[in-house]
Design an enzyme around this catalytic site. Structure first.
Site, short mmCIF file in Angstrom:
data_model
loop_
_atom_site.label_atom_id
_atom_site.label_comp_id
_atom_site.label_asym_id
_atom_site.label_seq_id
_atom_site.Cartn_x
_atom_site.Cartn_y
_atom_site.Cartn_z
N ASN A 7 0.87 -1.18 0.00
CA ASN A 7 0.00 0.00 0.00
C ASN A 7 0.91 1.24 0.00
O ASN A 7 1.50 1.57 1.02
CB ASN A 7 -0.88 -0.05 1.26
CG ASN A 7 -1.78 1.17 1.39
OD1 ASN A 7 -1.78 2.06 0.53
ND2 ASN A 7 -2.55 1.22 2.46
N LYS A 14 3.47 0.77 2.95
CA LYS A 14 3.06 -0.19 3.98
C LYS A 14 3.07 -1.57 3.33
O LYS A 14 2.65 -1.70 2.18
CB LYS A 14 1.63 0.10 4.44
CG LYS A 14 1.52 1.23 5.43
CD LYS A 14 0.12 1.24 6.03
CE LYS A 14 -0.18 2.62 6.56
NZ LYS A 14 -1.56 3.01 6.43
N ARG A 91 -2.86 -2.13 -3.14
CA ARG A 91 -4.03 -1.31 -2.87
C ARG A 91 -4.02 -0.14 -3.84
O ARG A 91 -3.04 0.58 -3.94
CB ARG A 91 -3.99 -0.79 -1.44
CG ARG A 91 -5.16 0.11 -1.18
CD ARG A 91 -5.02 0.87 0.12
NE ARG A 91 -6.20 1.67 0.34
CZ ARG A 91 -6.18 2.86 0.93
NH1 ARG A 91 -5.05 3.36 1.38
NH2 ARG A 91 -7.29 3.53 1.09
N HIS A 180 -13.05 3.48 1.02
CA HIS A 180 -12.98 2.47 2.10
C HIS A 180 -13.72 1.19 1.69
O HIS A 180 -14.17 0.43 2.55
CB HIS A 180 -13.61 2.97 3.42
CG HIS A 180 -12.95 4.15 4.04
ND1 HIS A 180 -13.69 5.18 4.59
CD2 HIS A 180 -11.66 4.46 4.22
CE1 HIS A 180 -12.85 6.09 5.09
NE2 HIS A 180 -11.61 5.67 4.87
N LEU A 209 -15.26 4.33 11.04
CA LEU A 209 -14.97 5.61 11.68
C LEU A 209 -13.50 5.63 12.10
O LEU A 209 -13.13 5.03 13.11
CB LEU A 209 -15.87 5.80 12.91
CG LEU A 209 -17.39 5.64 12.69
CD1 LEU A 209 -18.14 5.78 14.01
CD2 LEU A 209 -17.90 6.66 11.68
N GLY A 210 -12.69 6.27 11.30
CA GLY A 210 -11.27 6.41 11.62
C GLY A 210 -10.91 7.87 11.52
O GLY A 210 -11.75 8.73 11.76
N ARG A 241 -11.35 16.72 7.68
CA ARG A 241 -12.23 16.96 6.53
C ARG A 241 -13.63 17.33 6.99
O ARG A 241 -14.15 16.75 7.94
CB ARG A 241 -12.32 15.70 5.66
CG ARG A 241 -11.08 15.46 4.83
CD ARG A 241 -11.14 14.12 4.13
NE ARG A 241 -10.19 13.19 4.72
CZ ARG A 241 -10.12 11.90 4.43
NH1 ARG A 241 -10.96 11.37 3.58
NH2 ARG A 241 -9.22 11.13 4.99
N GLY A 331 -10.35 2.96 13.58
CA GLY A 331 -9.79 3.47 14.85
C GLY A 331 -10.83 3.89 15.88
O GLY A 331 -10.81 3.41 17.02
N VAL A 332 -11.75 4.75 15.49
CA VAL A 332 -12.76 5.23 16.42
C VAL A 332 -13.81 4.15 16.66
O VAL A 332 -14.17 3.85 17.81
CB VAL A 332 -13.44 6.51 15.87
CG1 VAL A 332 -14.50 7.02 16.84
CG2 VAL A 332 -12.41 7.59 15.57
N GLY A 333 -14.30 3.56 15.58
CA GLY A 333 -15.36 2.55 15.69
C GLY A 333 -14.96 1.35 16.53
O GLY A 333 -15.77 0.79 17.28
N ASN A 335 -12.48 1.36 18.84
CA ASN A 335 -11.90 1.67 20.16
C ASN A 335 -12.67 2.62 21.06
O ASN A 335 -12.45 2.64 22.26
CB ASN A 335 -10.50 2.24 19.97
CG ASN A 335 -9.57 1.23 19.35
OD1 ASN A 335 -9.38 0.15 19.91
ND2 ASN A 335 -9.01 1.55 18.21
N GLU A 384 -8.27 -4.83 5.86
CA GLU A 384 -8.21 -4.59 4.42
C GLU A 384 -7.10 -5.42 3.77
O GLU A 384 -7.25 -5.88 2.64
CB GLU A 384 -7.98 -3.09 4.17
CG GLU A 384 -9.22 -2.27 4.49
CD GLU A 384 -8.91 -0.83 4.84
OE1 GLU A 384 -8.47 -0.58 5.98
OE2 GLU A 384 -9.09 0.04 3.99
P1 AMP Z 1 -7.70 4.95 11.62
O1 AMP Z 1 -7.75 6.06 10.61
O2 AMP Z 1 -8.70 3.89 11.39
O3 AMP Z 1 -6.32 4.45 11.87
O4 AMP Z 1 -8.16 5.63 13.00
C1 AMP Z 1 -7.33 6.55 13.65
C2 AMP Z 1 -8.15 7.36 14.59
O5 AMP Z 1 -8.79 6.53 15.56
C3 AMP Z 1 -7.30 8.32 15.44
O6 AMP Z 1 -7.10 9.53 14.79
C4 AMP Z 1 -8.14 8.48 16.67
O7 AMP Z 1 -8.93 9.63 16.48
C5 AMP Z 1 -9.06 7.30 16.70
N1 AMP Z 1 -8.93 6.49 17.92
C6 AMP Z 1 -8.09 5.48 18.17
N2 AMP Z 1 -8.28 4.98 19.41
C7 AMP Z 1 -9.28 5.72 19.97
C8 AMP Z 1 -9.94 5.72 21.24
N3 AMP Z 1 -9.63 4.85 22.18
N4 AMP Z 1 -10.91 6.62 21.42
C9 AMP Z 1 -11.23 7.51 20.47
N5 AMP Z 1 -10.65 7.56 19.27
C10 AMP Z 1 -9.70 6.68 19.01
#
Ligand code: AMP
Length: 397
Positions: A7, A14, A91, A180, A209-210, A241, A331-333, A335, A384
């Site tokens: 990627n 990566k 990718r 995505h 949600l990242g 964004r 990341g957000v979804g 964690n 992915e």
């Molecule tokens: P990704 O783009 O999927 O790698 O997600 C990265 C994003 O996930 C980071 O910028 C954080 O905002 C979010 N993230 C990771 N861990 C947490 C957490 N425990 N709580 C809230 N946001 C998180």
């Protein structure tokens, strides 16, 4: 067969080497700052210690050479020779309308990837650099392109067309593409397995949600709608964004702030979203922390973020006429306990009821819906690379 997944970003590579006999990851890593002084390779072999190598590298070909050297290194490598790599999966962000699935790369495929430079200027050029570097270094194996847009090509015209003069589509291919796709594909298929149904029978809403974010509505094995559009700027509020805005704001601000088209593009892509709204950070962890400490703008940014997701959720459940499950990923979804809880709050009328205790989990594949919820709520860590490795393996045979 061992498959190398690659990627390439503008200054990064990566990689992951996957043994397809059991889909185990033998090693993964990242080359950062390619073409910029201070290039760094971080190599993580699964059964050995992590290695960090600092070596300035002028381009992606030199970067890939280093990756291959590291993979066959007697000390921290994981294969004896490059001949063990049976195929390479790349990718590629944008496949335009040409590719609804992964393909073996030939001259014609390269031509289409090049034609998409116009609509994916940040992503397709480095993706192609990676392909060409790998082809040069590994001329005897098949190279496969796996597109972020491919899964969304199943979307109906009523949801991919914008209400612009039709010529914008005919002449310039302006339409919703969605991104995505590999992640939405992976988690929705896993969700079907967790529901114990065939994929074609399921109605699923996926929430990736990242730092970037997008949602998709899926039914009959196809994408019905997705929140990112012509570019990855549309839809949800993201790290930097803006997501959906009134397009008239663009001309208004360009005039008021004396911004060029490229300045405005930067403003919407790099300075907006959670960063712009909160003034704190693009990282949701920082924004959550600031809100907790009483920062009003951070609280507002979170409210806007959640409200936008709920808006799309209502839209998608309406379009699907109900759904079997929601899937949180990225990341957000995966964690953020707080964000998932806030999104699912007060959705009982849609049959969506979260179990707050079950939801106290990070990064695990699990159902966090209450027992009496009509809709299951899954957390599914995305993968992915595995989708790319599987498609590559299938097409290389
Ligand atoms: P990704 O783009 O999927 O790698 O997600 C990265 C994003 O996930 C980071 O910028 C954080 O905002 C979010 N993230 C990771 N861990 C947490 C957490 N425990 N709580 C809230 N946001 C998180």
């Amino acid at each position: 067969m061992k498959v190398l997944v690659v990627n390439c970003g503008s200054s990064s590579i990566k990689y992951q080497l996957v043994d397809m006999t059991d889909e185990s990851v033998l090693a993964k890593g990242l080359v950062d700052r390619v073409g910029i002084p201070g290039t760094l390779l971080k190599h993580e072999p699964t059964d050995k210690d992590e290695v960090v190598i600092k070596k300035d590298l002028p381009d992606h070909t030199e970067g890939m050479k280093l990756v291959l050297d590291v993979l066959i290194n007697p000390e921290y490598g994981v294969i004896k020779s490059m001949d063990e790599i049976g195929a390479v999966g790349h990718r590629v962000v944008h496949g335009g309308e040409a590719f609804a699935e992964s393909v073996v790369i030939d001259d014609q495929v390269i031509q289409v990837i090049r034609e998409c430079f116009d609509i994916a200027p940040l992503h397709n050029p480095p993706n192609l650099m990676g392909i060409e570097a790998c082809q040069e270094l590994m001329p005897n194996v098949k190279h496969i392109a796996v597109f972020d847009t491919a899964f969304h090509q199943t979307m109906p015209a009523k949801n991919f067309m914008y209400a612009l003069p039709y010529e914008s589509y005919e002449q310039f291919k302006v339409r919703r593409y969605g991104f995505h796709g590999t992640s939405h594909f992976y988690v929705s298929h896993r969700a079907a397995e967790m529901l114990g149904k065939s994929f074609e029978e399921c109605k699923i809403v996926t929430l990736h949600l990242g730092n970037g974010g997008s949602m998709a509505a899926i039914a009959d094995g196809k994408v019905v709608d997705t929140s990112m559009g012509f570019t990855p700027l549309e839809g949800l509020v993201m790290g930097t964004r803006c997501g959906d805005i009134d397009p008239a704001i663009v001309f208004f601000l360009m005039e008021k702030m004396n911004l060029s088209a490229s300045d405005m593009n930067n403003y919407l892509n790099k300075k907006s979203g959670m960063l712009g709204l909160s003034g704190v950070s693009n990282d949701l962890r920082d924004v959550l922390e600031a809100a907790e400490a009483g920062n009003e703008r951070a609280k507002l940014a979170l409210d806007v973020y959640i409200s936008r997701v709920k808006g799309y959720l209502g839209n998608y459940v309406a379009q699907l006429n109900g759904c079997d499950c929601l899937v949180f990923t990225a990341g957000v979804g995966e964690n953020s306990i707080e964000i998932r809880e806030a999104i699912c709050e007060n959705l009982d009328y849609l049959g969506i009821k979260m179990d707050a205790d079950k939801n106290k989990v990070r990064g695990k594949e699990v159902d966090v819906a209450a027992n009496d919820s009509k809709v299951r709520i899954f957390i599914i860590p995305t993968n992915e690379e595995l989708v790319i490795a599987r498609d590559t393996y299938r097409l290389a045979q």
